[in-house]
Design a protein around this motif. Structure first.
Motif, PDB file in Angstrom:
ATOM      1  N   TYR A 218      45.676  26.468  30.041  1.00  0.00           N
ATOM      2  CA  TYR A 218      45.058  26.303  28.720  1.00  0.00           C
ATOM      3  C   TYR A 218      44.087  25.123  28.637  1.00  0.00           C
ATOM      4  O   TYR A 218      43.069  25.212  27.954  1.00  0.00           O
ATOM      5  N   PRO A 219      44.329  23.990  29.329  1.00  0.00           N
ATOM      6  CA  PRO A 219      43.312  22.919  29.315  1.00  0.00           C
ATOM      7  C   PRO A 219      41.976  23.374  29.891  1.00  0.00           C
ATOM      8  O   PRO A 219      40.916  22.960  29.422  1.00  0.00           O
ATOM      9  N   LEU A 220      42.022  24.241  30.918  1.00  0.00           N
ATOM     10  CA  LEU A 220      40.784  24.759  31.491  1.00  0.00           C
ATOM     11  C   LEU A 220      40.094  25.709  30.506  1.00  0.00           C
ATOM     12  O   LEU A 220      38.872  25.700  30.368  1.00  0.00           O
ATOM     13  N   ARG A 221      40.871  26.517  29.836  1.00  0.00           N
ATOM     14  CA  ARG A 221      40.296  27.452  28.863  1.00  0.00           C
ATOM     15  C   ARG A 221      39.623  26.703  27.718  1.00  0.00           C
ATOM     16  O   ARG A 221      38.599  27.148  27.185  1.00  0.00           O
ATOM     17  N   ALA A 222      40.211  25.544  27.357  1.00  0.00           N
ATOM     18  CA  ALA A 222      39.628  24.778  26.253  1.00  0.00           C
ATOM     19  C   ALA A 222      38.254  24.233  26.612  1.00  0.00           C
ATOM     20  O   ALA A 222      37.423  23.993  25.729  1.00  0.00           O
ATOM     21  N   ARG A 223      37.994  24.021  27.908  1.00  0.00           N
ATOM     22  CA  ARG A 223      36.707  23.482  28.348  1.00  0.00           C
ATOM     23  C   ARG A 223      35.743  24.555  28.824  1.00  0.00           C
ATOM     24  O   ARG A 223      34.613  24.255  29.211  1.00  0.00           O
ATOM     25  N   ALA A 224      36.178  25.803  28.808  1.00  0.00           N
ATOM     26  CA  ALA A 224      35.370  26.878  29.374  1.00  0.00           C
ATOM     27  C   ALA A 224      34.098  27.113  28.567  1.00  0.00           C
ATOM     28  O   ALA A 224      34.112  27.094  27.334  1.00  0.00           O
ATOM     29  N   LEU A 225      33.003  27.330  29.290  1.00  0.00           N
ATOM     30  CA  LEU A 225      31.734  27.698  28.655  1.00  0.00           C
ATOM     31  C   LEU A 225      31.701  29.194  28.372  1.00  0.00           C
ATOM     32  O   LEU A 225      31.028  29.641  27.437  1.00  0.00           O
ATOM     33  N   SER A 226      32.427  29.963  29.178  1.00  0.00           N
ATOM     34  CA  SER A 226      32.568  31.403  28.948  1.00  0.00           C
ATOM     35  C   SER A 226      33.868  31.866  29.592  1.00  0.00           C
ATOM     36  O   SER A 226      34.377  31.235  30.529  1.00  0.00           O
ATOM     37  N   CYS A 227      34.415  32.965  29.094  1.00  0.00           N
ATOM     38  CA  CYS A 227      35.672  33.501  29.615  1.00  0.00           C
ATOM     39  C   CYS A 227      35.693  35.008  29.385  1.00  0.00           C
ATOM     40  O   CYS A 227      35.421  35.475  28.282  1.00  0.00           O
ATOM     41  N   ARG A 228      36.028  35.768  30.440  1.00  0.00           N
ATOM     42  CA  ARG A 228      36.145  37.224  30.296  1.00  0.00           C
ATOM     43  C   ARG A 228      37.311  37.715  31.135  1.00  0.00           C
ATOM     44  O   ARG A 228      37.608  37.177  32.215  1.00  0.00           O
ATOM     45  N   ALA A 229      37.998  38.722  30.641  1.00  0.00           N
ATOM     46  CA  ALA A 229      39.147  39.288  31.340  1.00  0.00           C
ATOM     47  C   ALA A 229      38.672  40.192  32.463  1.00  0.00           C
ATOM     48  O   ALA A 229      37.817  41.064  32.259  1.00  0.00           O
ATOM     49  N   LEU A 230      39.226  40.003  33.670  1.00  0.00           N
ATOM     50  CA  LEU A 230      38.909  40.862  34.811  1.00  0.00           C
ATOM     51  C   LEU A 230      39.871  42.041  34.897  1.00  0.00           C
ATOM     52  O   LEU A 230      39.472  43.178  35.137  1.00  0.00           O
ATOM     53  N   ASP A 231      41.152  41.748  34.723  1.00  0.00           N
ATOM     54  CA  ASP A 231      42.193  42.777  34.718  1.00  0.00           C
ATOM     55  C   ASP A 231      43.402  42.194  34.000  1.00  0.00           C
ATOM     56  O   ASP A 231      43.292  41.159  33.322  1.00  0.00           O
ATOM     57  N   ALA A 232      44.542  42.814  34.158  1.00  0.00           N
ATOM     58  CA  ALA A 232      45.733  42.357  33.449  1.00  0.00           C
ATOM     59  C   ALA A 232      46.248  41.029  33.965  1.00  0.00           C
ATOM     60  O   ALA A 232      46.994  40.329  33.270  1.00  0.00           O
ATOM     61  N   GLU A 233      45.829  40.632  35.174  1.00  0.00           N
ATOM     62  CA  GLU A 233      46.365  39.416  35.785  1.00  0.00           C
ATOM     63  C   GLU A 233      45.388  38.255  35.786  1.00  0.00           C
ATOM     64  O   GLU A 233      45.809  37.094  35.712  1.00  0.00           O
ATOM     65  N   TRP A 234      44.078  38.517  35.867  1.00  0.00           N
ATOM     66  CA  TRP A 234      43.112  37.453  36.064  1.00  0.00           C
ATOM     67  C   TRP A 234      42.007  37.468  35.013  1.00  0.00           C
ATOM     68  O   TRP A 234      41.600  38.527  34.540  1.00  0.00           O
ATOM     69  N   ASP A 235      41.539  36.235  34.675  1.00  0.00           N
ATOM     70  CA  ASP A 235      40.351  36.039  33.848  1.00  0.00           C
ATOM     71  C   ASP A 235      39.333  35.256  34.666  1.00  0.00           C
ATOM     72  O   ASP A 235      39.695  34.515  35.583  1.00  0.00           O
ATOM     73  N   GLU A 236      38.064  35.446  34.322  1.00  0.00           N
ATOM     74  CA  GLU A 236      37.007  34.685  34.990  1.00  0.00           C
ATOM     75  C   GLU A 236      36.400  33.703  33.995  1.00  0.00           C
ATOM     76  O   GLU A 236      36.013  34.094  32.892  1.00  0.00           O
ATOM     77  N   LEU A 237      36.325  32.418  34.412  1.00  0.00           N
ATOM     78  CA  LEU A 237      35.823  31.360  33.527  1.00  0.00           C
ATOM     79  C   LEU A 237      34.644  30.657  34.166  1.00  0.00           C
ATOM     80  O   LEU A 237      34.580  30.518  35.392  1.00  0.00           O
ATOM     81  N   GLU A 238      33.731  30.201  33.325  1.00  0.00           N
ATOM     82  CA  GLU A 238      32.671  29.290  33.752  1.00  0.00           C
ATOM     83  C   GLU A 238      32.957  27.948  33.085  1.00  0.00           C
ATOM     84  O   GLU A 238      33.076  27.876  31.856  1.00  0.00           O
ATOM     85  N   ILE A 239      33.104  26.895  33.894  1.00  0.00           N
ATOM     86  CA  ILE A 239      33.504  25.586  33.364  1.00  0.00           C
ATOM     87  C   ILE A 239      32.539  24.517  33.846  1.00  0.00           C
ATOM     88  O   ILE A 239      31.877  24.676  34.869  1.00  0.00           O
ATOM     89  N   PRO A 240      32.450  23.386  33.113  1.00  0.00           N
ATOM     90  CA  PRO A 240      31.604  22.268  33.572  1.00  0.00           C
ATOM     91  C   PRO A 240      32.122  21.719  34.894  1.00  0.00           C
ATOM     92  O   PRO A 240      33.335  21.616  35.110  1.00  0.00           O
ATOM     93  N   TYR A 241      31.199  21.369  35.775  1.00  0.00           N
ATOM     94  CA  TYR A 241      31.556  20.901  37.115  1.00  0.00           C
ATOM     95  C   TYR A 241      30.998  19.500  37.325  1.00  0.00           C
ATOM     96  O   TYR A 241      29.794  19.291  37.303  1.00  0.00           O
ATOM     97  N   GLY A 242      31.896  18.535  37.503  1.00  0.00           N
ATOM     98  CA  GLY A 242      31.511  17.159  37.791  1.00  0.00           C
ATOM     99  C   GLY A 242      32.480  16.556  38.781  1.00  0.00           C
ATOM    100  O   GLY A 242      33.433  17.210  39.241  1.00  0.00           O
TER     101      GLY A 242
END
Length: 317
Positions: A257-281
């Motif tokens: 959930y901390p990663l989801r809170a920082r996500a720039l985008s999030c989409r479900a891939l299937d029942a097990e995995w989501d794909e997120l775009e997050i800031p990278y530093g």
């Protein structure tokens, strides 16, 4: 100033302020435990004179009174040492209460609690006095690491330190010689910012990775201590707050959930995995490794390699 000295000064201040008549050095020596244990008369006299000067430097008004028989006494009259009324707004009250909670697991927990009790006795409403809270969740800043207190004192007293430090991708700790600047809490973890003497550059250390005791060294700092704002920026940049790029990861559904809170985008891939775009530093690899099998780095390649290396080091350890 060591804790033992701070306690001695407090006891002397209480004696001088609580007396109805001037107290002689002889009476003070038999009333304060540290003076009783001072040893020789010369050692006590030196300690007392230093303490008296320190209290005056801190703003305490100490009167010196000579009796009819020529004996000198000391006292701090209440009317000369009365603070102006203290007023705190809601934000300041909450900050004070939160600061006291930092010490809930440290050796000064009693002192912090006593300070709050004195403020309440003076009529100051504090955030934990049963008032209506502005938030449903109560903020807490834990300080459970053994390194917290010695590093805090070293930062305050400007004393260099040495300690063993294990990087997240290392199996063994290595000795670091550091001029400690400040401690900062970020995402529930404490970090030390300071000057690494061996590397000749500023560094940030996560307290949970310090191995063994923190030891003080003699001597003074060799580089100027930057302002508090600059220290906070260094911690934020090291821990990944000041992102300069973007990363793409897969995150197990219902986790991170901390990663989801920082996500720039999030989409479900299937029942097990989501794909997120997050800031990278800087520092993101260390953070992602903490999520273990719940995270899979897609790109960039160097971030993926960093996380894999850290996980392998943990597995070997």
């Amino acid at each position: 100033m060591a804790i033992a000295k701070a306690e001695r000064l407090m006891n002397l201040a209480l004696c001088l302020r609580g007396t109805a008549r001037p107290l002689t050095k002889r009476e003070l020596r038999t009333s304060i435990e540290a003076y009783i244990e001072a040893g020789s008369e010369d050692a006590f006299n030196r300690m007392f004179e230093r303490d008296k000067d320190d209290l005056r430097e801190l703003g305490m008004v100490i009167d010196t009174v000579e009796s009819l028989d020529g004996e000198v006494g000391y006292m701090a009259r209440r009317d000369s040492n009365r603070l102006p009324p203290i007023t705190l707004d809601v934000a300041e009250s909450a900050a004070l209460s939160l600061a006291a909670r930092v010490w809930q697991q440290a050796r000064l927990a009693g002192a912090a609690s006593g300070a709050l009790q004195k403020l309440r006795a003076a009529g100051m409403p504090l955030a934990d006095d049963g008032q209506e809270r502005t938030h449903a969740l109560e903020p807490r800043v834990p300080a459970g690491e053994a390194a917290f207190e010695p590093l805090m004192l070293a930062c305050r007293d400007r004393r260099p330190v040495t300690f063993g430090y294990r990087k997240s991708n290392a199996v063994r700790a290595e000795t670091r010689q550091v001029e400690p600047w400040a401690l900062e809490c970020w995402r529930g973890h404490w970090y030390l910012a300071g000057w690494d003497r061996d590397r000749g550059d500023k560094r940030v250390f996560r307290l949970s990775r310090i191995d063994g005791k923190v030891r003080s060294r003699s001597g003074s700092f060799t580089v100027p201590v930057p302002g508090q704002v600059a220290v906070r920026e260094a911690v934020a940049a090291w821990a990944g707050e000041n992102a300069t790029d973007r990363a793409r990861i897969r995150l197990r559904s219902g986790s991170g959930y901390p990663l989801r809170a920082r996500a720039l985008s999030c989409r479900a891939l299937d029942a097990e995995w989501d794909e997120l775009e997050i800031p990278y530093g800087h520092g993101l690899g260390s953070w992602l490794a903490e999520f273990g099998p719940d995270v899979l780095v897609l790109d960039p390649a160097e971030l993926r390699a960093d996380v894999v290396e850290r996980l392998r080091a943990v597995a070997k350890g």
